[in-house]
Design an enzyme around this catalytic site. Structure first.
Site, PDB file in Angstrom:
ATOM      1  N   HIS A  36       0.927  -0.974  -0.242  1.00  0.00           N
ATOM      2  CA  HIS A  36      -0.132  -0.231   0.139  1.00  0.00           C
ATOM      3  C   HIS A  36       0.991   1.176   0.305  1.00  0.00           C
ATOM      4  CE1 HIS A  36      -3.983  -1.764   0.162  1.00  0.00           C
ATOM      5  NE2 HIS A  36      -3.596  -2.807   0.945  1.00  0.00           N
ATOM      6  N   ASP A  74       2.751   1.853  -3.334  1.00  0.00           N
ATOM      7  CA  ASP A  74       2.713   2.294  -4.653  1.00  0.00           C
ATOM      8  C   ASP A  74       1.817   3.227  -5.002  1.00  0.00           C
ATOM      9  OD1 ASP A  74       0.239   0.858  -4.203  1.00  0.00           O
ATOM     10  OD2 ASP A  74       1.446  -0.559  -6.585  1.00  0.00           O
ATOM     11  N   GLY A  82      -7.895 -14.109  -5.861  1.00  0.00           N
ATOM     12  CA  GLY A  82      -8.601 -13.415  -4.641  1.00  0.00           C
ATOM     13  C   GLY A  82      -7.295 -13.323  -3.567  1.00  0.00           C
ATOM     14  N   GLY A 103      -3.975 -12.242  -3.573  1.00  0.00           N
ATOM     15  CA  GLY A 103      -2.756 -11.357  -3.833  1.00  0.00           C
ATOM     16  C   GLY A 103      -1.314 -11.614  -4.160  1.00  0.00           C
ATOM     17  N   LEU A 104      -2.014 -12.337  -5.426  1.00  0.00           N
ATOM     18  CA  LEU A 104      -0.525 -12.832  -5.874  1.00  0.00           C
ATOM     19  C   LEU A 104      -0.935 -12.051  -7.687  1.00  0.00           C
ATOM     20  CD1 LEU A 104       0.394 -16.650  -4.428  1.00  0.00           C
ATOM     21  CD2 LEU A 104       0.665 -14.438  -3.474  1.00  0.00           C
ATOM     22  N   SER A 105      -1.530 -11.622  -7.629  1.00  0.00           N
ATOM     23  CA  SER A 105      -2.075 -10.373  -8.801  1.00  0.00           C
ATOM     24  C   SER A 105      -1.837 -11.443 -10.159  1.00  0.00           C
ATOM     25  CB  SER A 105       0.199  -9.623  -9.346  1.00  0.00           C
ATOM     26  OG  SER A 105      -0.449  -8.122  -8.467  1.00  0.00           O
ATOM     27  N   SER A 137      -4.322 -11.450 -12.235  1.00  0.00           N
ATOM     28  CA  SER A 137      -5.514 -10.393 -12.491  1.00  0.00           C
ATOM     29  C   SER A 137      -4.136  -9.429 -14.158  1.00  0.00           C
ATOM     30  CB  SER A 137      -6.653  -9.108 -12.517  1.00  0.00           C
ATOM     31  OG  SER A 137      -6.409  -8.198 -11.347  1.00  0.00           O
ATOM     32  N   GLU A 193      -6.765  -2.162 -15.430  1.00  0.00           N
ATOM     33  CA  GLU A 193      -7.895  -2.000 -14.290  1.00  0.00           C
ATOM     34  C   GLU A 193      -8.446  -0.742 -13.675  1.00  0.00           C
ATOM     35  OE1 GLU A 193      -6.968  -4.792 -12.175  1.00  0.00           O
ATOM     36  OE2 GLU A 193      -5.204  -5.131 -12.254  1.00  0.00           O
ATOM     37  N   ASP A 205       2.258  -4.157  -9.331  1.00  0.00           N
ATOM     38  CA  ASP A 205       2.320  -5.341  -9.845  1.00  0.00           C
ATOM     39  C   ASP A 205       2.483  -6.175 -11.632  1.00  0.00           C
ATOM     40  OD1 ASP A 205       1.264  -5.390  -7.223  1.00  0.00           O
ATOM     41  OD2 ASP A 205      -1.097  -5.954  -8.063  1.00  0.00           O
TER      42      ASP A 205
HETATM   43  C1  GLA Z   1      -2.555  -4.871  -4.919  1.00  0.00           C
HETATM   44  C2  GLA Z   1      -2.749  -3.688  -5.247  1.00  0.00           C
HETATM   45  C3  GLA Z   1      -0.945  -2.901  -5.821  1.00  0.00           C
HETATM   46  C4  GLA Z   1      -0.678  -2.847  -3.956  1.00  0.00           C
HETATM   47  C5  GLA Z   1      -0.721  -3.016  -3.625  1.00  0.00           C
HETATM   48  C6  GLA Z   1      -0.989  -3.350  -2.544  1.00  0.00           C
HETATM   49  O1  GLA Z   1      -2.431  -5.418  -5.285  1.00  0.00           O
HETATM   50  O2  GLA Z   1      -2.849  -4.314  -7.352  1.00  0.00           O
HETATM   51  O3  GLA Z   1      -0.874  -1.938  -6.568  1.00  0.00           O
HETATM   52  O4  GLA Z   1      -1.371  -1.383  -4.205  1.00  0.00           O
HETATM   53  O5  GLA Z   1      -2.371  -4.195  -3.729  1.00  0.00           O
HETATM   54  O6  GLA Z   1       1.114  -2.939  -2.029  1.00  0.00           O
END
Ligand code: GLA
Length: 372
Positions: A35, A37, A122, A124-126, A128, A161, A173
């Site tokens: 949190h 970026d 879902g 937190g590993l990106s 999308s 996004e 990400d």
């Molecule tokens: C998600 C968002 C990122 C970043 C993280 C938290 O993954 O896509 O841009 O803000 O949360 O660090």
């Protein structure tokens, strides 16, 4: 079967021919710096071995046809000049990438795409951002003429996004997925996009552990956090929280929520700087302390953790001891935990997790490794 093999197989089944090529984009795990970026701060993410593969074939006929191996159905056909559907489903991401690349420079002819991934959603590993970058790579591999730099691709994926999925995400990400290196963390300055690669010592292990708490409908909470940070920066008369002098954060003009959010961001940027130095110095004990502090800050100041994740992180930290550490990673509110430890300690730590029922079943997705 690898994601690439599944994408190739799904392509042949759907389109009755072999693809012209198959591209891949990893997922990412953030070692520290969450949190920050979208506050122009510093982050330290790393590409994963898991990710998204896209098999592609160029066609003479204009128009796109895309299918996702994990969501059986007929191919989704669309015109890249038309607006994508709103939402965070795969149709919106794939169509969104094609549409924004089309705005840069129209695509000649058409494209068939088959997508297969092995990132848990879902968590937190990106998944999308990985899907967006993989789609962009396929369109570029098929000969799209626009600026094909990783930085440009990352910025377009972030726009998808923002404009279609309704998530006001930062750039971490997309940048590490587009421009990261296997085996290295990327120290990324999210204000300038300047970055360097920090290699992880070969005798360290980076584990990504699924907490089993699936994040749902968190876009609202995420966007609210971002708005709170921006409001705090405005009240402080700064362009962003990056501009706060870490030794002199004055919270008197902020409400108590904004003060907590700002404290997290300001201290997290400093921890990220120190963590990159600790990795470069092969100082795993200092890194472990920073990871524990970062977790506490996500939990208490940013209020973006989850009680079950807190419980698991405490157990994992106890199993690791002073040589390394663990923390929640990514957007938070559940999802995955990242742990850094000495590779020699991995069997004992994994045994402790099994006894505690963490990383359920230790399937490939439950405990995975950062890109070796
Ligand atoms: C998600 C968002 C990122 C970043 C993280 C938290 O993954 O896509 O841009 O803000 O949360 O660090």
């Amino acid at each position: 079967m690898t994601a690439e093999a599944r994408a190739g197989q799904a392509f042949e089944t759907a389109f009755g021919a072999a693809p012209d090529g198959i591209v891949f984009a990893p997922g990412r795990v953030n070692l520290i710096g969450d949190h920050v970026d979208y506050n122009d701060g510093l982050v330290l993410p790393m590409p994963l071995a898991l990710g998204t593969a896209v098999a592609w074939r160029r066609t003479a006929q204009p128009g796109f046809a895309a299918l996702a191996a994990d969501y059986p159905g007929t191919p989704y056909r669309f015109d890249s000049a038309a607006a994508p559907p709103a939402g965070d489903g795969w149709h919106s991401m794939v169509h969104g990438m094609a549409a924004l690349l089309h705005e840069d420079s129209p695509f000649e002819g058409g494209l068939e795409l088959a997508i297969a991934g092995n990132l848990p959603r879902g968590s937190g590993l990106s998944s999308s951002a990985s899907l967006c970058i993989a789609t962009g790579r396929a369109i570029m591999a098929a000969g799209h003429a626009a600026d094909t730099s990783p930085r440009r691709l990352a910025l377009i994926a972030q726009q998808v996004e923002h404009r279609f999925a309704g998530v006001a995400c930062g750039i971490m990400d997309q940048m590490v997925i587009a421009a990261g290196r296997p085996g290295a963390a990327m120290l990324l300055d999210c204000r300038t996009l300047e970055h360097s690669h920090v290699a992880l010592p070969a005798d360290w292990s980076v584990l990504v552990i699924q907490s089993g708490v699936v994040r749902e409908l968190v876009e609202g909470a995420y966007n609210t956090r971002r708005a709170q940070c921006e409001s705090a920066a405005r009240k402080l008369g700064l362009a962003s929280l990056r501009d706060v002098d870490p030794s002199g954060l004055d919270v008197t003009r902020l409400d108590s929520v904004e003060a907590r959010r700002a404290r997290h961001v300001v201290t997290e940027i400093e921890r990220t700087r120190q963590a990159a130095a600790a990795i470069a110095a092969q100082d795993i004990a200092t890194l472990g302390v920073l990871m524990r502090e970062a977790h506490a800050s996500m939990r208490d100041l940013f209020e973006a953790s989850h009680p079950e994740v807190d419980r698991q992180v405490a157990l994992i930290n106890a199993a690791i001891g002073p040589a390394g550490g663990a923390r929640i990673t990514g957007g938070g509110f559940g999802g995955a935990i990242v742990a850094i430890l000495e590779a020699a300690a991995e069997p004992d730590v994994l045994a402790a997790l099994r006894r505690a029922g963490i990383g359920a079943g230790e399937s490939a997705e439950a405990v995975s490794r950062a890109c070796p």
